[in-house]
Design a protein around this motif. Structure first.
Motif, PDB file in Angstrom:
ATOM      1  N   TYR A  68      40.426  -1.027 -77.260  1.00 36.23           N
ATOM      2  CA  TYR A  68      40.281  -2.348 -76.661  1.00 36.23           C
ATOM      3  C   TYR A  68      40.046  -2.246 -75.154  1.00 36.23           C
ATOM      4  N   ILE A  69      39.516  -3.338 -74.596  1.00 37.55           N
ATOM      5  CA  ILE A  69      39.318  -3.446 -73.149  1.00 37.55           C
ATOM      6  C   ILE A  69      39.977  -4.730 -72.663  1.00 37.55           C
ATOM      7  N   LEU A  70      40.819  -4.609 -71.639  1.00 34.67           N
ATOM      8  CA  LEU A  70      41.405  -5.766 -70.967  1.00 34.67           C
ATOM      9  C   LEU A  70      40.700  -5.929 -69.621  1.00 34.67           C
ATOM     10  N   THR A  71      39.939  -7.008 -69.482  1.00 31.17           N
ATOM     11  CA  THR A  71      39.275  -7.328 -68.219  1.00 31.17           C
ATOM     12  C   THR A  71      40.101  -8.399 -67.527  1.00 31.17           C
ATOM     13  N   PHE A  72      40.514  -8.149 -66.282  1.00 25.02           N
ATOM     14  CA  PHE A  72      41.497  -9.049 -65.663  1.00 25.02           C
ATOM     15  C   PHE A  72      41.235  -9.300 -64.187  1.00 25.02           C
ATOM     16  N   ASN A  73      41.783 -10.430 -63.716  1.00 26.45           N
ATOM     17  CA  ASN A  73      41.970 -10.673 -62.292  1.00 26.45           C
ATOM     18  C   ASN A  73      43.408 -11.175 -62.138  1.00 26.45           C
ATOM     19  N   LYS A  74      43.735 -11.795 -61.040  1.00 23.04           N
ATOM     20  CA  LYS A  74      45.134 -12.183 -60.799  1.00 23.04           C
ATOM     21  C   LYS A  74      45.637 -13.249 -61.771  1.00 23.04           C
ATOM     22  N   SER A  75      44.741 -14.121 -62.257  1.00 27.09           N
ATOM     23  CA  SER A  75      45.210 -15.245 -63.075  1.00 27.09           C
ATOM     24  C   SER A  75      44.611 -15.298 -64.478  1.00 27.09           C
ATOM     25  N   GLU A  76      43.531 -14.545 -64.740  1.00 25.04           N
ATOM     26  CA  GLU A  76      42.875 -14.623 -66.037  1.00 25.04           C
ATOM     27  C   GLU A  76      42.630 -13.231 -66.619  1.00 25.04           C
TER      28      GLU A  76
END
Length: 285
Positions: A68-76
């Motif tokens: 799996y890949i988790l693509t993230f920023n501070k809130s999403e």
């Protein structure tokens, strides 16, 4: 006096830059998920040879090994299975094994708004499941270890057995006496312990699947017989990452979707309940 003002101004500027960087912090975490199914799977079928059963088992096990890949920023964030172009492998008797309701759908989390949106495909139909973000009362265990170059800390959460689960199991046991065999079996529900390892060195309150709520990115999660481990990290890439909110599928709530899945499982059991050339699959946790 001038020097003091200069130092204060510089400190404010550095703080502003630091806050700006934190707000723009983004990245990708790559996870590998593996479930130990040894001794957990049992297949009964009058129409399958031992060789076919073995191939069936091997195909089932592969369904529990995902990336799996988790693509993230501070809130999403968006958590989704990594797409590969591997050629499909044949399974027992020419049947292709696909675990329905295996939670392989795309999961979008908005930590600021406390919203979760999941894309799921179930028996050829697509659903868009919207719900409030699950809340975890994490217990910090005081243990630490290294995962790669990051110092991680252990946290746990115990999910109690709900009244709904107890009721569903009671109904299943009652219906068991009405048919000679069951297509899918149900174990008695038990408390589920979730153990995770997070690192404050990556200041993102996020993690694989539905997990979040700790002062750092979750790099490892264990539940039932499954382990999800981060194998690679990309932080603040040069090209800005785009996080897209899932939009494909019929909009339903989580409870509506679970009810639909339950009804389908009951239908499958009733259709296969005559004991004639059916495949009985037991999964024990």
């Amino acid at each position: 006096m001038i020097k003091i003002i200069t130092k204060v101004t510089l400190a404010v500027l550095l703080l502003a830059v630091s806050v700006s960087k934190a707000q723009n912090f983004q990245g990708q975490a790559f996870y590998k998920s593996k479930t130990n199914m040894d001794g957990s799977l049992k297949i009964e079928s009058s129409s399958m040879t031992e060789e076919m059963k073995q191939k069936f088992m091997e195909s089932m096990k592969k369904e529990f090994e995902k990336e799996y890949i988790l693509t993230f920023n501070k809130s999403e964030s968006v958590y989704e299975e990594e797409q590969k172009l591997d050629a499909p492998e044949p399974s027992a008797g020419g049947m292709m094994i696909k675990m329905e309701n295996s939670n392989d759908g795309k999961i979008y989390k908005n930590i600021k708004d406390k919203v979760s949106i999941t894309e799921e495909e179930f028996f050829g139909k697509e659903f868009l499941i919207t719900d409030s973000l699950s809340t975890y009362q994490w217990k910090i265990e005081g243990e630490s270890k290294k995962i790669g170059e990051y110092t991680c800390y252990k946290a746990t959460y115990t999910i109690p057995v709900s009244e709904k689960e107890k009721e569903e199991y009671a109904n299943f046991k009652n219906k068991q006496t009405d048919s000679k065999t069951q297509f899918l079996m149900m174990d008695e529900p038990k408390e589920q312990l979730i153990s995770v390892w997070y690192t404050p060195e990556i200041p993102i309150s996020n993690g694989p699947g539905e997990y979040w709520g700790l002062p750092g990115l979750i790099l490892e999660a264990s539940f039932d017989k499954t382990v999800v481990l981060c194998s690679k990290l990309i932080l603040n890439p040069k090209d800005k990452l785009i996080i897209k909110v899932p939009k494909t599928g019929k909009k339903v709530t989580k409870s509506e979707y679970e009810s639909l899945v339950q009804k389908q499982m009951e239908l499958m059991n009733s259709q296969r309940g005559d004991g004639k050339d059916g495949i009985r699959i037991e999964v024990h946790r």
